[in-house]
Design an enzyme around this catalytic site. Structure first.
Site, short mmCIF file in Angstrom:
data_model
loop_
_atom_site.label_atom_id
_atom_site.label_comp_id
_atom_site.label_asym_id
_atom_site.label_seq_id
_atom_site.Cartn_x
_atom_site.Cartn_y
_atom_site.Cartn_z
N ASP A 14 1.17 -1.52 -0.21
CA ASP A 14 0.02 0.12 0.28
C ASP A 14 0.73 1.39 0.14
O ASP A 14 1.78 1.18 1.19
CB ASP A 14 -0.68 0.07 1.24
CG ASP A 14 -1.83 1.49 1.26
OD1 ASP A 14 -3.10 0.96 1.09
OD2 ASP A 14 -1.28 2.62 1.19
N ASP A 115 -3.71 2.53 -4.75
CA ASP A 115 -2.38 3.03 -4.31
C ASP A 115 -2.03 1.15 -3.97
O ASP A 115 -1.21 1.07 -2.78
CB ASP A 115 -2.36 3.55 -3.35
CG ASP A 115 -3.18 3.82 -1.94
OD1 ASP A 115 -3.99 2.71 -1.36
OD2 ASP A 115 -1.88 4.19 -1.19
N GLU A 116 -3.42 0.01 -4.28
CA GLU A 116 -2.96 -1.09 -3.72
C GLU A 116 -2.73 -1.77 -4.43
O GLU A 116 -3.99 -2.71 -4.91
CB GLU A 116 -3.20 -1.40 -1.95
CG GLU A 116 -4.32 -1.91 -2.08
CD GLU A 116 -5.08 -1.19 -1.10
OE1 GLU A 116 -5.65 -1.91 0.31
OE2 GLU A 116 -5.64 0.20 0.30
P1 TTP Z 1 -5.33 5.11 1.82
O1 TTP Z 1 -4.48 4.40 1.09
O2 TTP Z 1 -5.79 4.68 2.32
O3 TTP Z 1 -4.33 6.18 2.45
P2 TTP Z 1 -3.27 7.06 1.94
O4 TTP Z 1 -2.30 5.98 0.93
O5 TTP Z 1 -3.59 8.28 1.54
O6 TTP Z 1 -2.55 6.94 3.22
P3 TTP Z 1 -2.15 6.05 3.60
O7 TTP Z 1 -2.43 4.73 3.10
O8 TTP Z 1 -0.06 5.97 4.67
O9 TTP Z 1 -2.89 5.26 5.08
O10 TTP Z 1 -5.78 5.75 0.25
C1 TTP Z 1 -5.22 5.74 -1.16
C2 TTP Z 1 -5.95 7.15 -2.12
O11 TTP Z 1 -6.91 7.10 -2.04
C3 TTP Z 1 -5.46 8.65 -1.38
O12 TTP Z 1 -3.89 9.10 -1.95
C4 TTP Z 1 -6.45 8.96 -1.96
C5 TTP Z 1 -7.48 8.33 -2.38
N1 TTP Z 1 -8.25 8.31 -1.36
C6 TTP Z 1 -9.80 8.89 -1.38
O13 TTP Z 1 -9.83 9.76 -1.87
N2 TTP Z 1 -10.61 9.68 -0.47
C7 TTP Z 1 -10.61 8.32 1.17
O14 TTP Z 1 -11.37 8.65 1.77
C8 TTP Z 1 -9.23 7.91 1.51
C9 TTP Z 1 -9.37 7.11 2.43
C10 TTP Z 1 -8.13 7.24 0.05
MG MG Z 2 -2.16 3.92 0.92
MG MG Z 3 -4.60 2.23 0.16
#
Ligand code: TTP
Ligand code: MG
Ligand code: MG
Length: 367
Positions: A14, A115-116
């Protein structure tokens, strides 16, 4: 009754604060500042919600999905930027190519979100968790070298634990949970940390006096079934015991067939490269024939000794399933790579795409 489980090694990756990390990378002057990426509504910057923020912004209480207005009040000094979805999609695509190239095979890759992704590496690491950890570190390096952003990695015997492991140490972490450590990993966690348990389930579990994963694990399965129904009740019991037999979803609907492998040692020796290429192409053709598909396009991937990844694609004039055409086109591309860079090759890959059912359709050579 003890269930027979085939041992697997699953990696979950992730990206860290993904959208905000890309913005930081694009504009180095943002380093050291709190960065908030906002999804503004069509009413302008006074409305909308936070997509994500970097870790500095999180320290001031800013969270995803929070109204931007509230985020501003929490940290007026933060830099607020609008989302640039297309850019993030492009970076995601490149990250996914790297992850896919590290999986055992095409079926061992599952993108979960922008992103994962999960990848299976059971074969590549020979089911050895020390080798798996080294592979995890290499994947992190590969993403950093190519895209200049960090990620967090979880390695475990199944998807459930791998997913939870990747968020265990964030950002830029790697957490390996070996089969014998799964129980200890889960034991202290509150039930809401179990991937798949939402607010409603959490509250319902609280009502029957269950707060931790270990309490859930030792709960009578019949009690869970009477509260949640058969399938959810059984899932809760298994999940709390760290069991998750679900396969990666790579196989279903995969619109491509690919193979990737490392050269015996880093090299730019043509005959060595073409020999491996020939082997990979043989595997791809066997798979395409087994699936009864023709392909319209193909992609060659090279990972250089500094981990930089490069891909080139070709679209064919007809859909075919032909080993010679594939080999000739791939060689042509490979020669281009050799011309363009003086760097040694580390890994090479071949992938065919735009798959079409071959039933009832003739190969051009049938005419
Ligand atoms: P995440 O992987 O949940 O979050 P992140 O990568 O920003 O942070 P981390 O993993 O380090 O905790 O989400 C991936 C992307 O998806 C995030 O960069 C932006 C988008 N996203 C939204 O647009 N709205 C949301 O509510 C969430 C949770 C994520
Ligand atoms: Mg993330
Ligand atoms: Mg994610």
């Amino acid at each position: 009754m003890e269930q027979f489980i085939i041992p697997r090694v699953i990696v979950h990756v992730d990206m860290d604060y993904f959208y905000a990390a890309i913005e930081e990378r694009e504009d180095p002057s943002l380093r050291g500042k709190a960065v908030v990426v906002c999804m503004y509504s069509n009413r302008g910057e006074s409305s909308g919600a936070v997509s994500t923020s970097n870790y500095l912004a999180r320290e001031t209480g800013i969270r995803s999905a929070m109204p931007c207005k509230i985020a501003r009040s929490k940290n007026p000094d933060a830099v607020f930027l609008p989302v640039r979805k297309q850019l993030y999609e492009q970076v995601s695509e490149k990250v996914m190519t790297i992850l896919r190239s590290n999986a055992d095979n095409e079926e061992g890759f599952e993108k979960v979100s922008i992103d994962e992704a999960f990848i299976e590496i059971t074969e590549s690491c020979k089911n050895d968790y020390d080798i798996a950890k080294d592979m995890g570190i290499r994947i992190k390096e590969e993403i950093k070298a190519n895209e200049n952003i960090t990620c967090s990695v979880g390695i475990a015997p199944n998807k459930l634990i791998a997913k939870m492991a990747s968020s265990f140490q964030k950002p830029d972490g790697i957490t390996v949970v070996r089969p014998n450590d799964v129980k200890d990993f889960l034991k202290p966690m509150p039930v809401k940390k179990l991937w798949g348990i939402g607010k409603v389930t959490e509250e319902k579990l609280y009502e029957i006096g269950i707060r931790t994963v270990s309490e859930l694990a030792s709960c009578d399965v019949m009690e869970l079934i009477s509260s949640f129904g058969k399938s959810k009740g059984m899932w809760l019991k298994n999940a709390a015991n760290g069991e998750d037999p679900t396969p990666l979803k790579g196989r279903k609907g995969a619109d491509q067939i690919g193979r990737m492998a490392s050269l015996e040692h880093d090299s730019r020796n043509e005959s060595m490269i073409f020999l491996l290429l020939n082997e990979l192409i043989g595997d791809v053709i066997v798979k395409a024939e087994a699936r009864k598909v023709y392909f319209r396009s193909m992609t060659v991937t090279v990972i250089f000794s500094d981990f930089k990844t490069s891909t080139k694609s070709r679209t064919l004039s007809h859909a075919v399933c032909d080993r010679n055409i594939l080999m000739e086109t791939a060689k042509e591309i490979m020669n281009k790579f050799l011309e363009e860079s003086a760097m040694n090759f580390r890994r090479i890959g071949i992938r065919v795409e735009d798959l079409q059912e071959s039933t009832g359709q003739k190969n051009i050579f049938d005419f």
